[in-house]
Design an enzyme around this catalytic site. Structure first.
Site, PDB file in Angstrom:
ATOM      1  N   PRO A 356     -15.149 -30.917   8.719  1.00 19.75           N
ATOM      2  CA  PRO A 356     -15.675 -31.405  10.013  1.00 19.75           C
ATOM      3  C   PRO A 356     -15.256 -30.502  11.163  1.00 19.75           C
ATOM      4  O   PRO A 356     -14.192 -29.886  11.129  1.00 19.75           O
ATOM      5  CB  PRO A 356     -15.025 -32.788  10.161  1.00 19.75           C
ATOM      6  CG  PRO A 356     -14.558 -33.155   8.799  1.00 19.75           C
ATOM      7  CD  PRO A 356     -14.244 -31.885   8.097  1.00 19.75           C
ATOM      8  N   GLY A 357     -16.132 -30.435  12.183  1.00 16.43           N
ATOM      9  CA  GLY A 357     -15.771 -29.722  13.404  1.00 16.43           C
ATOM     10  C   GLY A 357     -15.993 -28.235  13.381  1.00 16.43           C
ATOM     11  O   GLY A 357     -15.573 -27.538  14.297  1.00 16.43           O
ATOM     12  N   VAL A 358     -16.656 -27.700  12.322  1.00 19.12           N
ATOM     13  CA  VAL A 358     -16.855 -26.238  12.287  1.00 19.12           C
ATOM     14  C   VAL A 358     -18.208 -25.837  12.875  1.00 19.12           C
ATOM     15  O   VAL A 358     -18.564 -24.670  12.880  1.00 19.12           O
ATOM     16  CB  VAL A 358     -16.712 -25.677  10.844  1.00 19.12           C
ATOM     17  CG1 VAL A 358     -15.295 -25.802  10.363  1.00 19.12           C
ATOM     18  CG2 VAL A 358     -17.675 -26.362   9.891  1.00 19.12           C
ATOM     19  N   LYS A 360     -21.493 -27.328  12.129  1.00 16.06           N
ATOM     20  CA  LYS A 360     -22.665 -27.370  11.231  1.00 16.06           C
ATOM     21  C   LYS A 360     -23.891 -27.955  11.951  1.00 16.06           C
ATOM     22  O   LYS A 360     -24.981 -27.402  11.891  1.00 16.06           O
ATOM     23  CB  LYS A 360     -22.340 -28.201   9.979  1.00 16.06           C
ATOM     24  CG  LYS A 360     -21.188 -27.653   9.150  1.00 16.06           C
ATOM     25  CD  LYS A 360     -20.987 -28.410   7.870  1.00 16.06           C
ATOM     26  CE  LYS A 360     -20.538 -29.847   8.064  1.00 16.06           C
ATOM     27  NZ  LYS A 360     -19.198 -29.973   8.657  1.00 16.06           N
ATOM     28  N   THR A 361     -23.692 -29.078  12.632  1.00 19.54           N
ATOM     29  CA  THR A 361     -24.814 -29.746  13.306  1.00 19.54           C
ATOM     30  C   THR A 361     -25.346 -28.915  14.467  1.00 19.54           C
ATOM     31  O   THR A 361     -26.557 -28.746  14.623  1.00 19.54           O
ATOM     32  CB  THR A 361     -24.372 -31.136  13.807  1.00 19.54           C
ATOM     33  OG1 THR A 361     -23.875 -31.885  12.699  1.00 19.54           O
ATOM     34  CG2 THR A 361     -25.529 -31.882  14.441  1.00 19.54           C
ATOM     35  N   SER A 677      -5.145 -26.624  -9.085  1.00 24.62           N
ATOM     36  CA  SER A 677      -4.629 -25.398  -8.481  1.00 24.62           C
ATOM     37  C   SER A 677      -3.128 -25.453  -8.157  1.00 24.62           C
ATOM     38  O   SER A 677      -2.560 -24.463  -7.726  1.00 24.62           O
ATOM     39  CB  SER A 677      -5.416 -25.043  -7.216  1.00 24.62           C
ATOM     40  OG  SER A 677      -5.312 -26.075  -6.269  1.00 24.62           O
ATOM     41  N   LYS A 720      -7.644 -21.979   1.867  1.00 25.32           N
ATOM     42  CA  LYS A 720      -6.212 -22.025   1.511  1.00 25.32           C
ATOM     43  C   LYS A 720      -5.446 -20.918   2.228  1.00 25.32           C
ATOM     44  O   LYS A 720      -4.320 -21.128   2.700  1.00 25.32           O
ATOM     45  CB  LYS A 720      -6.047 -21.894  -0.003  1.00 25.32           C
ATOM     46  CG  LYS A 720      -6.539 -23.125  -0.773  1.00 25.32           C
ATOM     47  CD  LYS A 720      -6.449 -22.909  -2.265  1.00 25.32           C
ATOM     48  CE  LYS A 720      -6.925 -24.152  -3.026  1.00 25.32           C
ATOM     49  NZ  LYS A 720      -6.855 -23.963  -4.478  1.00 25.32           N
TER      50      LYS A 720
END
Length: 774
Positions: A356-358, A360-361, A677, A720
């Site tokens: 979230p918050g990158v 996209k929308t 991982s 990561k």
């Protein structure tokens, strides 16, 4: 057939007219050569040969322009009219054929071969005559253009050839067909041909009659409907209902015609309109039908916007609105380039996956602006009913189209950028599986014919550019994921966040809070401090909230009159936002035994995990805590078995597992953790605790481990690595097979970190443990 002596007589060409033998006819003659021919005939024996021109438009016909077969006639009377034209009364004598053509300067003369009809009436001819008269009588009754007296006159004729000629002269034939009859010398053959023509004309008249009756019935019905509508209008007017449905129906008819629907949808709309007209307004069904017609009219069946295929303009818009995100920008520009070359590309189906918050929308909105298309957004979070996508059947109360058709209506064009927000948040229950319904929407081979349960008519979605957003691809069913082009958006680096805050977030918040750049200045060290100490996220939503808090507090200071200008530096940040929420860098302050730093991938980006191992005297129990999932528990079991197999190599008592209890804990126990991982991290922490060998504090690691000690590749390397950088780690241990993923990491981060690629646990231990591993 007897033949007369051949004669040379003047020639009179006829235009659009033909004379049969025994016929008496008036002619108007005006052409100079024709007048001269007449005068010559009057001087001789009053005989003149009449034949027809092949083409009516020719004024001065030559020999080739005339039919060879014509009629030898006698001029009975000649009268000069005031306008210079001569009116002539002629009587047809015999069929005649031109043998020789003579040009006498003032007129044409012809040598003729003259034929007489064989008027002997045998049984066959009499039968043909009777048949002809019978059919001619029926024709007269159907035609009503020929008087009954004509039939009486014709029926008295006893000569077969003459009868055929007279009947033929009354039939509405083309000149070419009349000439054909004239050229038939044999009487029996002529009778057959005239009977055939009468039968054909009868069929045509019967068909005309049927068509006329059908048209009459249709007109009567139309007049009746018009009369009833006028009555209805008058009644509605008396009742005070103004124009009632009549005006509404005509308005809807116009809208249906102008909606640009396909033929099948248009026919459905007209049929429903007809039903609507007949259903009383008070009926509940009336509103249902009207609502359906409105939906059909309002959909953009053929309305589309023209793409702005300026690749440089599109690139500048994407660069203006978004920092980074190179892969997505490149994909949009590729689509534009191909569209410019082919002008027929189907809309791509992109899925922007990331925490979230990158952005996209907002990226989808920028794509729409760069293409100059309409933008429509549909949120799929929490949708668990198939009818939300496909719509409800019209038989249900309160039925509506699905969200896809609703979005198309809202867009107003058939080629918008259509954002399917949070596609990974759809769920399913007893009401159906909405993700399966999405398969048709997102399949380029099917979506040109998308069927909504409410609309029922196929709607073309192939021109739509679908952009889906998702936080977690794992929750999207495989068939649906297969139909989309996945573009992963990882979290932002610290430098990227600072850049986004300065260029996008802060100006936006200043505008929303009514501030100017002169009233509030936030220095770069303050923004960096917010990123490090007040937020921990992959995106920038938390960062935006903190900047909004600064703007609110500044507004209060300005309004109260304390200051006219506020400058916030890193040192003053505590006054505005309070004490730091997060400790920058989670790396241990010193090397510790049994504590390893692992790197994890979550739906909100990357994170670091401190894996702790504690030993205590016991009987070899293995305790796992920290809300671990099944996969992570299995990783711990695998690590424990691996350490047991390497006991001799690690200088451990071979029966150590019977004497000590091992407790593996991953802090933040309330947060669920799962994934393979952490394998090498658990193994390293376990060996560190058992061998009393400390682990280097600046080392972070990720990778799956096998029972043989092999290190296998994992996913989410970029996320990561970003979390490791945020935590202040310096060395990252990665599986060798993940070497290709290092290219995705921003250069600024790669320069500050040291990457070590390993393929076996022994290589991990050499780097991670501070002491001797031999």
């Amino acid at each position: 057939m007897a033949k007369k002596n051949e004669n040379i007589v003047p020639l009179l060409p006829l235009r659009g007219l033909l004379v049969y033998p025994t016929m008496v006819l008036h002619l108007d003659v005006g052409r100079e050569r024709s007048v001269q021919a007449l005068e010559q005939a009057m001087m001789d024996d009053h005989l003149i040969f009449l034949t027809t021109q092949k083409e009516v438009s020719i004024d001065n016909p030559e020999e080739d322009d005339l039919y060879k077969m014509g009629t030898l006639t006698k001029v009975k009377q000649m009268l000069k009219l005031p306008n210079g034209t001569i009116r002539v009364l002629v009587e047809g004598l015999n069929r005649a054929e031109i043998v020789q053509f003579y040009d006498e300067e003032d007129y044409y003369a012809v040598e003729l071969s003259i034929y007489e009809d064989d008027e002997s009436a045998n049984v066959e001819k009499q039968a043909l005559m009777r048949t002809m008269l019978e059919y001619f009588e029926q024709y007269i009754k159907l035609s009503k253009k020929i008087s009954s007296e004509t039939y009486s006159t014709v029926s008295d004729i006893e000569e077969p050839g003459r009868l055929a000629d007279i009947v033929a002269s009354h039939l509405p034939m083309k000149l070419k067909d009349k000439q054909e009859i004239l050229e038939i010398i044999d009487v029996k053959e002529r009778l057959d041909r005239v009977i055939e023509i009468i039968l054909n004309e009868k069929e045509v008249l019967n068909l005309e009659k049927k068509i006329g009756q059908r048209v009459k019935r249709s007109m009567e019905r139309t007049q009746k409907e018009y009369y009833l509508r006028e009555q209805m209008k008058a009644i509605q007017k008396e009742l005070g209902d103004k124009e009632g449905k009549t005006g509404e129906i005509s308005e809807l008819t116009e809208k249906i015609e102008g909606a640009g629907m396909p033929e099948s949808a248009k026919n459905t709309a007209i049929k429903e309109l007809d039903r609507y007209e007949k259903v009383p307004s008070s009926s509940a069904e009336s509103a249902v039908i009207r609502n359906y017609i409105d939906w059909l009219i309002s959909l953009p069946w053929s309305k589309e916007t023209k793409d702005d295929l300026n690749i440089h303009k599109a690139e500048s818009i994407l660069e203006r609105d978004h920092y980074g995100l190179e892969k997505v920008k490149e994909r949009v520009l590729e689509y534009l380039a191909v569209q410019q070359l082919t002008n027929s590309l189907k809309g791509p189906i992109l899925c922007l996956a990331g925490p979230p918050g990158v952005g996209k929308t907002s990226l989808a909105r920028s794509i729409a602006e760069s293409l100059d298309r309409k933008f429509v957004r549909v949120s799929l979070g929490g949708v668990r009913d198939e009818s939300e996508i496909r719509g409800h059947r019209r038989t249900y109360v309160g039925a509506m189209p699905g969200r896809i058709i609703q979005g198309m209506k809202k867009a107003g064009t058939n080629n918008p950028v259509f954002l399917l927000d949070e596609i990974d948040k759809m769920s399913n229950d007893f009401r159906g599986d909405p993700s399966s319904a999405m398969l048709e929407v997102l399949d380029p081979e099917q979506n040109h014919n998308f069927s909504d349960h409410y609309i029922e008519e196929p709607f073309d979605l192939s021109k739509v550019m679908f952009v889906a957003t998702a936080n977690n691809l794992g929750t999207i069913p495989a068939p649906l994921r297969d139909r989309m082009e996945i573009i992963t958006i990882a979290g932002y680096t610290e430098q990227e966040k600072i850049h986004i805050a300065k260029d996008h977030l802060l100006p936006k918040q200043l505008k929303e809070h009514g501030l100017t750049k002169g009233q509030l200045q936030v220095r770069e060290d303050a923004i960096q401090s917010i990123v490090r100490h007040y937020t921990r996220e992959a995106g920038v939503r938390g960062l935006e909230r903190q900047l909004a808090a600064l703007c609110r507090k500044t507004a209060k200071i300005l309004v109260s009159g304390e200051k006219k200008r506020v400058v916030i530096s890193g040192k003053k940040l505590v006054e505005f936002l309070g004490k730091p929420i997060f400790r920058y860098g989670q790396a241990e302050q010193e090397n510790q035994i049994g504590v390893a730093t692992g790197l994890a991938y979550t739906t909100v980006g990357g994170d670091t995990l401190q894996i702790e191992v504690s030993l205590s005297p016991g009987k070899g129990k293995l305790v796992l805590t920290g809300k671990l999932g099944d996969v992570m528990k299995e990783s711990a079991q695998t690590a424990f078995s691996l350490v047991r197999s390497k006991a001799k190599e690690l200088h451990l008592d071979e029966n150590f597992h019977e004497k000590v209890d091992i407790h593996i804990h991953v802090p933040e126990g309330a947060v669920p953790k799962d994934g393979p991982s952490a394998g090498i991290t658990i193994t390293t922490a376990l060996i560190s605790a058992l061998t009393d060998n400390p682990i280097r504090k600046e080392v972070g690691m990720t990778g799956e481990v096998t029972l043989r000690g092999r290190v296998l590749p994992i996913g989410g390397v970029k996320e990561k690595t970003l979390s490791a950088h945020r935590a202040g780690l310096k060395t990252i241990i990665l599986p060798k097979d993940n070497e290709k993923d290092i290219d995705d990491i921003p250069d600024s981060i790669r320069e500050e970190l040291s990457f070590v690629l390993v393929s076996h646990i022994d290589e991990v231990l050499k780097i991670a443990l501070a002491g001797d591993t031999e």
